[in-house]
Write a protein that holds these residues in place. Structure first.
Motif, PDB file in Angstrom:
ATOM      1  N   ALA A   1       0.809  -1.216   0.000  1.00 51.00           N
ATOM      2  CA  ALA A   1       0.000   0.000   0.000  1.00 51.00           C
ATOM      3  C   ALA A   1       0.845   1.271   0.000  1.00 51.00           C
ATOM      4  O   ALA A   1       0.314   2.376   0.095  1.00 51.00           O
ATOM      5  CB  ALA A   1      -0.934  -0.002   1.212  1.00 51.00           C
TER       6      ALA A   1
ATOM      7  N   SER B   1       2.459   3.193  -2.131  1.00 50.35           N
ATOM      8  CA  SER B   1       2.233   4.320  -3.040  1.00 50.35           C
ATOM      9  C   SER B   1       0.937   5.049  -2.698  1.00 50.35           C
ATOM     10  O   SER B   1       0.890   6.273  -2.694  1.00 50.35           O
ATOM     11  CB  SER B   1       2.241   3.847  -4.495  1.00 50.35           C
ATOM     12  OG  SER B   1       1.108   3.075  -4.764  1.00 50.35           O
ATOM     13  N   LEU B   2      -0.123   4.290  -2.386  1.00 46.33           N
ATOM     14  CA  LEU B   2      -1.384   4.942  -2.017  1.00 46.33           C
ATOM     15  C   LEU B   2      -1.247   5.706  -0.699  1.00 46.33           C
ATOM     16  O   LEU B   2      -1.697   6.843  -0.577  1.00 46.33           O
ATOM     17  CB  LEU B   2      -2.509   3.900  -1.924  1.00 46.33           C
ATOM     18  CG  LEU B   2      -3.879   4.428  -1.469  1.00 46.33           C
ATOM     19  CD1 LEU B   2      -4.364   5.565  -2.359  1.00 46.33           C
ATOM     20  CD2 LEU B   2      -4.919   3.303  -1.444  1.00 46.33           C
TER      21      LEU B   2
ATOM     22  N   ASP C   1       0.629   8.837  -1.125  1.00 44.77           N
ATOM     23  CA  ASP C   1      -0.216   9.768  -1.867  1.00 44.77           C
ATOM     24  C   ASP C   1      -1.288  10.394  -0.968  1.00 44.77           C
ATOM     25  O   ASP C   1      -1.756  11.512  -1.211  1.00 44.77           O
ATOM     26  CB  ASP C   1      -0.870   8.999  -3.019  1.00 44.77           C
ATOM     27  CG  ASP C   1      -1.069   9.862  -4.254  1.00 44.77           C
ATOM     28  OD1 ASP C   1      -0.637  11.027  -4.241  1.00 44.77           O
ATOM     29  OD2 ASP C   1      -1.667   9.367  -5.221  1.00 44.77           O
ATOM     30  N   LEU C   2      -1.690   9.678   0.078  1.00 46.57           N
ATOM     31  CA  LEU C   2      -2.756  10.162   0.970  1.00 46.57           C
ATOM     32  C   LEU C   2      -2.238  11.090   2.063  1.00 46.57           C
ATOM     33  O   LEU C   2      -3.020  11.799   2.707  1.00 46.57           O
ATOM     34  CB  LEU C   2      -3.463   8.970   1.633  1.00 46.57           C
ATOM     35  CG  LEU C   2      -4.455   8.167   0.780  1.00 46.57           C
ATOM     36  CD1 LEU C   2      -4.898   6.904   1.521  1.00 46.57           C
ATOM     37  CD2 LEU C   2      -5.676   9.021   0.419  1.00 46.57           C
TER      38      LEU C   2
ATOM     39  N   ALA D   1      -3.391  -2.350  -3.652  1.00 45.50           N
ATOM     40  CA  ALA D   1      -4.007  -1.457  -2.669  1.00 45.50           C
ATOM     41  C   ALA D   1      -5.411  -1.907  -2.289  1.00 45.50           C
ATOM     42  O   ALA D   1      -6.096  -1.223  -1.533  1.00 45.50           O
ATOM     43  CB  ALA D   1      -4.026  -0.036  -3.201  1.00 45.50           C
TER      44      ALA D   1
ATOM     45  N   VAL E   1      -7.930   0.125   0.185  1.00 43.34           N
ATOM     46  CA  VAL E   1      -9.035   0.833  -0.474  1.00 43.34           C
ATOM     47  C   VAL E   1     -10.375   0.372   0.100  1.00 43.34           C
ATOM     48  O   VAL E   1     -11.219   1.186   0.491  1.00 43.34           O
ATOM     49  CB  VAL E   1      -9.006   0.593  -2.001  1.00 43.34           C
ATOM     50  CG1 VAL E   1     -10.276   1.094  -2.652  1.00 43.34           C
ATOM     51  CG2 VAL E   1      -7.799   1.279  -2.621  1.00 43.34           C
TER      52      VAL E   1
ATOM     53  N   ALA F   1      -6.137  10.620  -5.020  1.00 38.82           N
ATOM     54  CA  ALA F   1      -5.138   9.591  -4.680  1.00 38.82           C
ATOM     55  C   ALA F   1      -5.685   8.208  -5.028  1.00 38.82           C
ATOM     56  O   ALA F   1      -4.959   7.357  -5.564  1.00 38.82           O
ATOM     57  CB  ALA F   1      -4.771   9.676  -3.199  1.00 38.82           C
ATOM     58  N   LEU F   2      -6.948   7.967  -4.731  1.00 37.36           N
ATOM     59  CA  LEU F   2      -7.562   6.672  -5.037  1.00 37.36           C
ATOM     60  C   LEU F   2      -7.640   6.446  -6.546  1.00 37.36           C
ATOM     61  O   LEU F   2      -7.378   5.352  -7.035  1.00 37.36           O
ATOM     62  CB  LEU F   2      -8.958   6.578  -4.408  1.00 37.36           C
ATOM     63  CG  LEU F   2      -8.983   6.498  -2.872  1.00 37.36           C
ATOM     64  CD1 LEU F   2     -10.406   6.613  -2.332  1.00 37.36           C
ATOM     65  CD2 LEU F   2      -8.356   5.189  -2.393  1.00 37.36           C
TER      66      LEU F   2
ATOM     67  N   ARG G   1      -5.647   7.661  -8.803  1.00 37.48           N
ATOM     68  CA  ARG G   1      -4.305   7.365  -9.314  1.00 37.48           C
ATOM     69  C   ARG G   1      -3.929   5.902  -9.078  1.00 37.48           C
ATOM     70  O   ARG G   1      -3.122   5.329  -9.802  1.00 37.48           O
ATOM     71  CB  ARG G   1      -3.271   8.292  -8.663  1.00 37.48           C
ATOM     72  CG  ARG G   1      -3.204   9.664  -9.308  1.00 37.48           C
ATOM     73  CD  ARG G   1      -2.004  10.466  -8.801  1.00 37.48           C
ATOM     74  NE  ARG G   1      -2.162  10.876  -7.414  1.00 37.48           N
ATOM     75  CZ  ARG G   1      -2.749  12.018  -7.030  1.00 37.48           C
ATOM     76  NH1 ARG G   1      -3.216  12.871  -7.927  1.00 37.48           N
ATOM     77  NH2 ARG G   1      -2.861  12.323  -5.754  1.00 37.48           N
ATOM     78  N   GLU G   2      -4.518   5.295  -8.051  1.00 40.40           N
ATOM     79  CA  GLU G   2      -4.245   3.878  -7.759  1.00 40.40           C
ATOM     80  C   GLU G   2      -5.148   2.955  -8.578  1.00 40.40           C
ATOM     81  O   GLU G   2      -4.977   1.735  -8.550  1.00 40.40           O
ATOM     82  CB  GLU G   2      -4.433   3.643  -6.255  1.00 40.40           C
ATOM     83  CG  GLU G   2      -3.921   2.324  -5.733  1.00 40.40           C
ATOM     84  CD  GLU G   2      -2.406   2.137  -5.838  1.00 40.40           C
ATOM     85  OE1 GLU G   2      -1.657   3.117  -5.689  1.00 40.40           O
ATOM     86  OE2 GLU G   2      -1.983   0.984  -6.093  1.00 40.40           O
TER      87      GLU G   2
ATOM     88  N   LEU H   1     -11.785  -1.448  -8.613  1.00 43.86           N
ATOM     89  CA  LEU H   1     -10.336  -1.237  -8.645  1.00 43.86           C
ATOM     90  C   LEU H   1      -9.872  -1.857  -9.956  1.00 43.86           C
ATOM     91  O   LEU H   1      -9.966  -3.075 -10.132  1.00 43.86           O
ATOM     92  CB  LEU H   1      -9.666  -1.915  -7.448  1.00 43.86           C
ATOM     93  CG  LEU H   1      -8.143  -1.791  -7.350  1.00 43.86           C
ATOM     94  CD1 LEU H   1      -7.689  -0.343  -7.326  1.00 43.86           C
ATOM     95  CD2 LEU H   1      -7.620  -2.522  -6.114  1.00 43.86           C
TER      96      LEU H   1
END
Lengths: 185, 185
Positions: A80, A82-83, A86-87, B80, B84, B124-125, B127-128, B171
């Protein structure tokens, strides 16, 4: 005939073993005598080369499997990253927005709802292995803290963090963002 | 002598090839004639068995490598997913909290700040690879939508979504939560 040069040495020692076998069989099959020691030695060398080739491939395969397994464990632990990274900016903004002081009831009620949302996000991150880095009052550690200011005050221990400008975060044992801090000299 | 039964058949065809080689060498090395055709055949069979063993292992290794590569691609795409999924409830609460209608300036200002935070998290989500599932007004699709109510109204097309109670999310191409909807019969 390939690999002959390489296996010449092995052939010499193989020859002794081979001769024993050969002598045993010789007695029964002497009438079909159409082969030579040379071709037997050659075959023995080829067989040994083939077995060695197999063993090398098996060792490569085993090493590869081991590496894949280690990679999988690391990937799972940090999947996780990268996410999460990013958050972090959104988390910073969230915290800043929650700093409002108010007497207004509607604003207070909205703040309460937003604090619940914030804790929900924090909990989800914790379950994934995200941890805040201890900074305020801690001994300065360049692996965890990034010093953006220094001060000299007798009120605090030397080389300790006296203010945190931005929270730092770890994912498991990996620092994904150091804390931005002020350090006492 | 192991595998002899298995290779007996191969030995028969090998024998012909072997005899040719043997005859060539025979002329030069006839004075060292201490081997037999039997042991040569046996060696040839063992060599073939060894080569086959190597080829089988190499095929296994290739298949394993291919599978690992496919696994890695899938893992990267869905790395992720657990975080998520865990964040969706917070997103729902966030959206609900943003529904406040207010004339109060301080509350409005807090709402604006929170909307920015919400968009930051959404970005951000995205981008994932996270995507909202289209639902309102769409043709009902049991793979994307979970019907929790049905109604019968002539105002809407039959079998379309007339209300969304909870957003659904994908996703990449994988549905991680279907949208909870009302469907027109």
């Amino acid at each position: 005939m390939t690999n002959e040069a390489k296996t010449n040495q092995e052939e010499t020692t193989q020859q002794d073993t081979q001769e024993e076998v050969v002598e045993e069989v010789f007695a029964e099959e002497v009438e079909e005598d159409t082969t030579t020691e040379g071709s037997t030695n050659e075959l023995t060398a080829k067989l040994e080369e083939s077995e060695n080739k197999y063993l090398r491939l098996r060792a490569d395969f085993d090493n590869y499997r081991r590496r894949v397994q280690l990679d999988e464990e690391a990937n799972k632990k940090f999947r996780a990253q990268s996410l999460v990274t990013d958050l972090l900016t959104s988390l910073d903004n969230f915290e800043r927005a929650l700093q409002v002081e108010t007497e207004n009831e509607q604003t207070q009620s909205l703040l309460q709802g937003m604090e619940m949302v914030y804790r929900g996000i924090q909990d989800a991150l914790k379950r994934e292995g995200v941890e805040e880095i201890d900074a305020q009052g801690a001994a300065f550690d360049p692996h965890l803290h990034q010093a953006v200011m220094q001060e000299s005050t007798p009120d605090a221990e030397p080389n300790t963090v006296t203010a945190v400008f931005q929270k730092g975060y770890k994912l498991h044992d990996r620092v994904i963002r150091p804390a931005m801090v002020k350090v006492n000299e």
